[in-house]
Design a protein around this motif. Sequence first.
Motif, mmCIF file in Angstrom:
data_model
loop_
_atom_site.group_PDB
_atom_site.id
_atom_site.type_symbol
_atom_site.label_atom_id
_atom_site.label_comp_id
_atom_site.label_asym_id
_atom_site.label_seq_id
_atom_site.Cartn_x
_atom_site.Cartn_y
_atom_site.Cartn_z
ATOM 1 N N ASN A 265 14.739 -17.036 12.005
ATOM 2 C CA ASN A 265 15.911 -16.262 12.430
ATOM 3 C C ASN A 265 15.975 -14.925 11.702
ATOM 4 N N LYS B 251 13.539 -12.611 13.285
ATOM 5 C CA LYS B 251 14.072 -12.167 14.575
ATOM 6 C C LYS B 251 15.128 -11.087 14.374
ATOM 7 N N TYR B 252 15.969 -11.278 13.374
ATOM 8 C CA TYR B 252 17.013 -10.303 13.106
ATOM 9 C C TYR B 252 16.407 -8.959 12.736
ATOM 10 N N GLN B 253 15.357 -8.992 11.883
ATOM 11 C CA GLN B 253 14.710 -7.751 11.473
ATOM 12 C C GLN B 253 14.122 -7.030 12.686
ATOM 13 N N GLU B 254 13.478 -7.773 13.554
ATOM 14 C CA GLU B 254 12.862 -7.177 14.729
ATOM 15 C C GLU B 254 13.927 -6.573 15.662
ATOM 16 N N GLN B 255 15.028 -7.302 15.805
ATOM 17 C CA GLN B 255 16.097 -6.791 16.656
ATOM 18 C C GLN B 255 16.716 -5.518 16.060
ATOM 19 N N LEU B 256 16.883 -5.528 14.731
ATOM 20 C CA LEU B 256 17.440 -4.374 14.055
ATOM 21 C C LEU B 256 16.527 -3.163 14.206
ATOM 22 N N ALA C 99 14.268 -2.686 16.524
ATOM 23 C CA ALA C 99 14.230 -2.272 17.930
ATOM 24 C C ALA C 99 15.475 -1.474 18.304
ATOM 25 N N ALA C 100 16.625 -1.886 17.753
ATOM 26 C CA ALA C 100 17.874 -1.191 18.060
ATOM 27 C C ALA C 100 17.852 0.239 17.534
ATOM 28 N N ASP D 172 20.447 -10.251 5.432
ATOM 29 C CA ASP D 172 21.456 -9.906 6.440
ATOM 30 C C ASP D 172 22.397 -8.823 5.955
ATOM 31 N N LYS E 52 23.125 -0.749 9.322
ATOM 32 C CA LYS E 52 23.715 -0.568 10.635
ATOM 33 C C LYS E 52 25.094 0.086 10.560
#
Length: 262
Positions: free
Chosen positions: A225, A228-233, A235-236, A249, A256
């Motif tokens: 998880n 995944k969070y790092q990748e989503q961050l 990508a955003a 986190d 962010k």
Amino acid sequence: MSTNQWNLSQQGINALKGYEGLRTKAYLDDAGKWTIGYGHTGKVGNIPVGKGMTITDQQAEDLFKSRLPEFENAVRNSINVPLTQNQYDALVSLAYNIGPTAFQNSTLVKKLNAGDMSGAADQFMAWRKAGGKDNQGLINRRNREREMFLGVSEGQAPNIPLPMDYNDPYDSPIKRSQPLADNIYSAFSPPNNQTPNNPFSNYFNQLNGTLEPLGQEPEQPTPSNRQKYQEQLAAAFGVTPETKQGLPDYIGDLVKSIYDQA
């Protein structure tokens, strides 16, 4: 603009009618005077207001309009300094309530003509008594008239000028006059196609690469998880981290939040 060119505004009319209230049947006010309509204590036609008298709403409106110039002229003829619309409206309301003669001879007028606006504003409360005693209804009215005079009545912008160095906190999410904010803003400005390696990308990668490595997570067939969070961050934000180590986190939230502020 000189005071003799002013007219009571619609806001002033509405406030004055609200203070006086509409009564179509004669009643004794707090000072023991027979009153009718919008605080009218004179005559209706040639008949003095007295017990048992009744009028229609239209008659009350006509009485109000016919008497209003008397009180407006009391203000126009006694004040010799420039006024704002708010100040004029508040003064007419006071004159309507205490009478033109009392208004013209008041300390409020003397202070106002001497340029003592603050002292004049405080004089509204000198007219708070009925029958020789403090009257809560008059106290409430005087407070509202004083606020109107100062330009802070409900729904009305203050007439008090803003200081020259005033900085509207809602003008920009970043106060550009502050060097620290300038640095943060430039460092975390969003990336675009023209500047793929902008300062934000560099700061993101530097932060990501210098964090204390996280403890080794057990191997899993799918990304954790945290990964995944790092990748989503990433990508955003449109950047590619230079290291695959995960981000705590709270670090992600911090980055962010700064980015969102910028």
